[in-house]
Design a protein around this motif. Structure first.
Motif, PDB file in Angstrom:
ATOM      1  N   ARG A 438       0.911  -1.285  -0.090  1.00  0.00           N
ATOM      2  CA  ARG A 438      -0.024   0.056  -0.008  1.00  0.00           C
ATOM      3  C   ARG A 438       1.074   1.193   0.042  1.00  0.00           C
ATOM      4  NH1 ARG A 438      -4.408   2.749  -1.419  1.00  0.00           N
ATOM      5  NH2 ARG A 438      -4.856   4.545   0.053  1.00  0.00           N
ATOM      6  N   ILE A 453      -8.176   8.512  -2.961  1.00  0.00           N
ATOM      7  CA  ILE A 453      -9.150   8.273  -1.886  1.00  0.00           C
ATOM      8  C   ILE A 453     -10.556   7.783  -2.543  1.00  0.00           C
ATOM      9  CG2 ILE A 453     -10.889   9.479  -0.483  1.00  0.00           C
ATOM     10  CD1 ILE A 453      -8.800  11.950  -0.485  1.00  0.00           C
ATOM     11  N   SER A 454     -10.510   6.341  -2.239  1.00  0.00           N
ATOM     12  CA  SER A 454     -11.845   5.529  -2.839  1.00  0.00           C
ATOM     13  C   SER A 454     -11.598   5.544  -4.291  1.00  0.00           C
ATOM     14  CB  SER A 454     -13.149   6.236  -2.428  1.00  0.00           C
ATOM     15  OG  SER A 454     -14.210   5.420  -2.782  1.00  0.00           O
ATOM     16  N   ILE A 455     -12.607   5.853  -5.233  1.00  0.00           N
ATOM     17  CA  ILE A 455     -12.666   5.914  -6.576  1.00  0.00           C
ATOM     18  C   ILE A 455     -11.906   7.210  -7.344  1.00  0.00           C
ATOM     19  CG2 ILE A 455     -14.781   4.434  -6.672  1.00  0.00           C
ATOM     20  CD1 ILE A 455     -16.325   6.876  -7.456  1.00  0.00           C
ATOM     21  N   ASP A 457      -8.611   9.849  -7.328  1.00  0.00           N
ATOM     22  CA  ASP A 457      -7.392  10.278  -7.092  1.00  0.00           C
ATOM     23  C   ASP A 457      -7.081  11.731  -6.956  1.00  0.00           C
ATOM     24  OD1 ASP A 457      -6.452   7.708  -7.421  1.00  0.00           O
ATOM     25  OD2 ASP A 457      -5.269   7.908  -9.167  1.00  0.00           O
ATOM     26  N   THR A 480     -10.876  10.347 -11.755  1.00  0.00           N
ATOM     27  CA  THR A 480     -11.163   8.980 -11.206  1.00  0.00           C
ATOM     28  C   THR A 480     -10.362   7.846 -11.494  1.00  0.00           C
ATOM     29  OG1 THR A 480     -12.471   8.407 -13.248  1.00  0.00           O
ATOM     30  CG2 THR A 480     -13.777   9.622 -11.441  1.00  0.00           C
ATOM     31  N   ASN A 481     -10.392   6.826 -10.845  1.00  0.00           N
ATOM     32  CA  ASN A 481      -9.185   5.678 -10.784  1.00  0.00           C
ATOM     33  C   ASN A 481     -10.002   4.460 -11.458  1.00  0.00           C
ATOM     34  OD1 ASN A 481     -10.087   4.519  -8.470  1.00  0.00           O
ATOM     35  ND2 ASN A 481      -8.853   6.094  -7.182  1.00  0.00           N
ATOM     36  N   LYS A 483     -10.965   1.846  -9.794  1.00  0.00           N
ATOM     37  CA  LYS A 483     -11.869   1.394  -8.923  1.00  0.00           C
ATOM     38  C   LYS A 483     -13.095   1.704  -9.543  1.00  0.00           C
ATOM     39  CE  LYS A 483      -9.559   0.956  -4.463  1.00  0.00           C
ATOM     40  NZ  LYS A 483      -9.549   1.826  -2.952  1.00  0.00           N
ATOM     41  N   LEU A 484     -13.292   2.783 -10.088  1.00  0.00           N
ATOM     42  CA  LEU A 484     -14.720   3.229 -10.856  1.00  0.00           C
ATOM     43  C   LEU A 484     -14.656   2.497 -12.337  1.00  0.00           C
ATOM     44  CD1 LEU A 484     -17.312   4.696 -11.024  1.00  0.00           C
ATOM     45  CD2 LEU A 484     -15.998   6.661 -11.990  1.00  0.00           C
TER      46      LEU A 484
END
Length: 828
Positions: A438, A453-455, A457, A480-481, A483-484
């Motif tokens: 991580r 941060i979540s979906i 960057d 958006t990264n 994860k989305l």
């Protein structure tokens, strides 16, 4: 008979107790480089040291000295004390003769080395064979010998704030010894397929595992600490190119000496030692075993003595059918050397403390060393090989990341290393407990200017900025990264300037057309400010800066409402490309009028097509299952960019063309120094407003007093050139820089000095069409030179530049610029 045997044993024992056999090494007192084949005289007998300056001798009379002789050095008498078993003898140069010593290669050996060079085309596999392929097992190990580490818990004496002496126990070495007794510090393995034909090399990683990581660090898989071939020129050492001794120019740098002859695989070879003509140089030293018939290299040993000591051993197998020596094994060892600063390799995995630290060296980690072993197998010579290169040197198979333990057992050594078996389990647990993956993931993101941060960057560069027009600028942005979605992303930002009391914003949705070439198509809209006459390349890399010093001083901006459609791609080998169509509504935020065809423009619209390409022909790339990575960043690099306005499209007001070019060349030296050259040029044809001309990155405030002009230094900016002093529609600039090793002035004060010279020339054809902002032309040229003293303390430094030449100002003080520099090491 038994009495005779008894007296024989008694006599032999008496002799044994009457002498001590010592091991010794002779080195230069300053550079600590071993002195090869030095003469050692003792009791009327003479022996010669090895090529590593080592020798063994039995001492029978302690009141008689060893007499050490070496050409160019002072003769030294050394007395050995009883019970001394290891001796380091330091020789000092003879200042009266050292500079006059000229050692030449013997003519016979010179001819032999010349034959090695002339016969490369018959002996180097890459030249002698049309194609070949083999698999290669490579193991990288970071470890230490537990027996070389003291397990004592040492007392440490310190004083409190009031001077009271206290004693604390330091158990660091004890814990370190216990750890390396159980497992190695780090290890990684890979199996790769090496393929070669006349079009070049291709490496395919078919299996890999890395202790502590579920997914490997791809950058480490591309790490090439040493050249695969002994014939390569330049030769690679710790990714730094050096001149190969068996090259035409190498013969000018090295002396060669015939040592011996011996048989290897029933073939006669000559044992030849080489060392730099400048004895104190840190260049290669080593032994070459040369086949007496084919003049090929049958075995090679290389040594580098410097900030780290590097040992590289190459062995070969003779292939009867091809009449060729083909690589059998390569082993590289990196150990602590003679270093002024702390050295870190692979992050903090290996750390060597400074050799000049005033405190006694009890650091157990100085016993750490790195070993790389590479063993070819399944060798197929002159087999038809098809290499699909396309600029990719290394490809990683997705299935190779998930090999079972049973796959790796066939590569285990005959003698099972229990520490090796425990290392994976131990480091996997350590990595999981400390969340190392991580942290490294975060480090890579931060280097590119984002924090996930979540979906989303979060864009770190959009948070806070400052310049003379907006004052403090506070904002929020991101993208958006994965994860989305891996197919599309949306970048956005918003900002507010405290001083100009205005909002700025932008949004860019993008869609991934091709994952392999990383081809994205994007649309964008932004309402923001731009610096006038800024020289930018669309393909320049995005790197995170905690602060960007130069924009702080800028006060001349223009409003820019831009709508664009663009494509970014890495489709072409070793290139990054950018194609865009954009429409910009320009509103200068300063007193300016552009007169064109008898029309005065306060605001205007530009619609243009832009094409840019970044070409890195000498770099090498790796294709991972996720992306393409530039693993070997080599120079020179080239940037081209063309901007052409489109007449009568979307209310375009002007017709002009801009062509820009930039190249950067950095030369790293094995000593740690480096030189760099930056060449930029550009030309603009047609009706070009001032906002889109060239201003060459000035970075000097328009103030009278020298102390009032002290600000932060920029990167590659002209420090003595005042803002808005010169504008050009064609220009060329050249920047030369040489950076020396860090100098130890005091404890923790180790500045890095650089000498810099910058030159620029420019011209403007329609100077009278630009109204409101006075400026000058650069037709006579601009010169400045200076010294940078960077990293003086905690990243802070100071620079000083002087302006001279035709555009020198009448007052000496006005030609001087003193700036503060700041370098931040993020540790990634």
């Amino acid at each position: 008979m038994r009495y005779i045997f008894f007296w024989f044993v008694l006599f032999h024992t008496a002799i044994s107790f009457g002498q001590d056999k010592i091991k010794a090494q002779i080195i230069d007192i300053d550079s600590r480089v071993p002195l090869a084949y030095a003469k050692v005289e003792y009791l009327g007998k003479t022996l010669t040291t090895t090529w590593e300056g080592k020798f063994e001798i039995a001492i029978t009379e302690y009141d008689k000295p060893l007499i050490i002789k070496y050409k160019g050095y002072q003769t030294k008498n050394v007395y050995i004390s009883p019970n001394q078993d290891l001796v380091i003898i330091k020789m000092a140069i003879d200042l009266n003769t050292f500079e006059k010593v000229e050692i030449y290669t013997d003519n016979k050996v010179n001819k032999l080395v010349k034959k090695v060079i002339d016969n490369k085309r018959f002996n180097q596999p890459e030249k002698a064979l049309e194609s070949f392929q083999y698999k290669n097992y490579e193991n990288l190990l970071v470890t230490a010998n537990p027996d070389s580490i003291s397990g004592k818990i040492e007392p440490v004496y310190k004083r409190t704030l009031f001077g009271k002496r206290i004693i604390r126990l330091d158990s660091t070495n004890y814990k370190f010894k216990k750890m390396v007794e159980k497992n190695h510090l780090y290890q990684t393995e890979k199996v790769n397929l090496i393929q070669y034909n006349k079009k070049g090399y291709k490496e395919t990683v078919i299996a890999t595992r890395m202790a502590g990581f579920k997914e490997p660090l791809y950058e480490y898989l591309g790490l090439n600490l040493f050249s695969y071939s002994v014939y390569e020129n330049p030769f690679e050492i710790l990714e730094t190119p050096v001149q190969n001794p068996i090259s035409n120019y190498g013969r000018r740098l090295y002396n060669f000496y015939m040592v011996d002859s011996l048989n290897i695989q029933n073939r006669k070879t000559y044992k030849v030692f080489f060392q730099p003509k400048k004895l104190k140089s840190s260049r290669l030293r080593g032994l070459l075993y040369i086949d007496a018939e084919t003049f090929a290299i049958a075995r090679a040993y290389y040594r580098i003595y410097g900030i780290v000591n590097i040992n590289a051993d190459y062995t070969f197998d003779y292939q009867d059918k091809e009449g060729l020596w083909f690589p059998k094994k390569r082993k590289i060892t990196v150990l602590k050397g003679n270093n002024v600063d702390d050295i870190k390799i692979l992050g903090n995995t290996i750390k060597f403390s400074s050799s000049l630290d005033p405190t006694p060296n009890t650091n157990a980690t100085d016993q750490v060393y790195l070993i790389i072993e590479s063993t070819p197998f399944d060798i197929e010579l002159d087999k038809r090989v098809t290499v699909h290169n396309k600029g990719i040197k290394i490809s990683i198979e997705k299935d190779g990341l998930k090999r079972e333990d049973s796959y790796w057992k066939k590569f285990a050594k005959d003698t099972i290393d229990k520490r090796r078996l425990r290392t994976y389990t131990s480091l996997d647990s350590l990595s999981e407990s400390k969340n190392l993956e991580r942290k490294i993931f975060l480090g890579k993101k931060i280097l590119n200017g984002y924090y996930p941060i979540s979906i989303i960057d979060l864009d770190l560069r959009s948070l806070v900025k400052f310049n003379n027009y907006e004052g403090f600028r506070f904002g929020l942005g991101g993208v958006t990264n994965d994860k989305l979605s891996e197919k599309y992303k949306v970048a956005f930002y918003g900002a507010y300037g405290i001083k100009d009391e205005a909002f700025k914003f932008g949004i860019t949705p993008s869609y991934l057309l091709d994952p392999t070439s990383e081809t994205w198509i994007s649309a964008s809209y932004s309402d923001d400010l731009n610096e006038i006459s800024q020289i930018t390349f669309a393909t320049d890399p995005r790197r995170f800066k905690i602060y960007d010093p130069r924009p702080i001083n800028i006060s001349t901006f223009y409003g820019n409402k831009t709508t664009s459609l663009f494509v970014e791609s890495n489709y072409f080998p070793k290139t990054e490309t950018y194609f865009a169509l954009f429409n910009s509504q320009i509103n200068p935020k300063f007193d300016y009028t552009f007169v064109n065809n008898d029309i005065a423009y306060k605001t205007y619209t530009i619609t243009a097509f832009q094409a840019a390409i970044q070409w890195n022909p000498f770099s090498n790339y790796m294709q991972t299952p996720k992306s393409r990575i530039e693993i070997e960043k080599r120079h020179p690099k080239f940037s081209f960019q063309v901007t052409q306005t489109v007449p009568k499209m979307l209310d375009n007001d002007f017709v002009f063309t801009k062509i820009d070019f930039k190249t950067f060349y950095e030369i790293p030296y094995l000593s740690g120094q480096s030189s760099s050259v930056l060449l930029q040029t550009g030309i603009a044809f047609g009706d070009v407003p001032l906002t889109h001309l060239y201003s060459l990155q000035p970075n000097n405030l328009n103030r009278d007093a020298l102390l009032q002009r002290i600000t932060f230094a920029g990167k590659n900016s002209f420090e003595t050139m005042y803002f808005n002093e010169f504008f050009s529609d064609k220009y060329v600039s050249l920047q030369l820089k040489h950076t020396f090793n860090r100098v130890r002035l005091a404890y923790r004060i180790n500045p890095e000095f650089s000498f810099v010279t910058r030159y620029a020339w420019g011209q403007i054809n329609k100077e009278n069409t630009h109204m409101g902002l006075p400026f000058k032309s650069l037709e006579k040229g601009f010169f400045e030179s200076g010294v940078e003293c960077n990293k003086l303390f905690r990243g802070l430094g100071v620079t000083a530049f002087f302006r001279y030449g035709p555009n020198q100002l009448p007052t000496i003080e006005d030609n001087i610029a003193i700036k503060i520099s700041y370098f931040i090491d993020l540790g990634f």
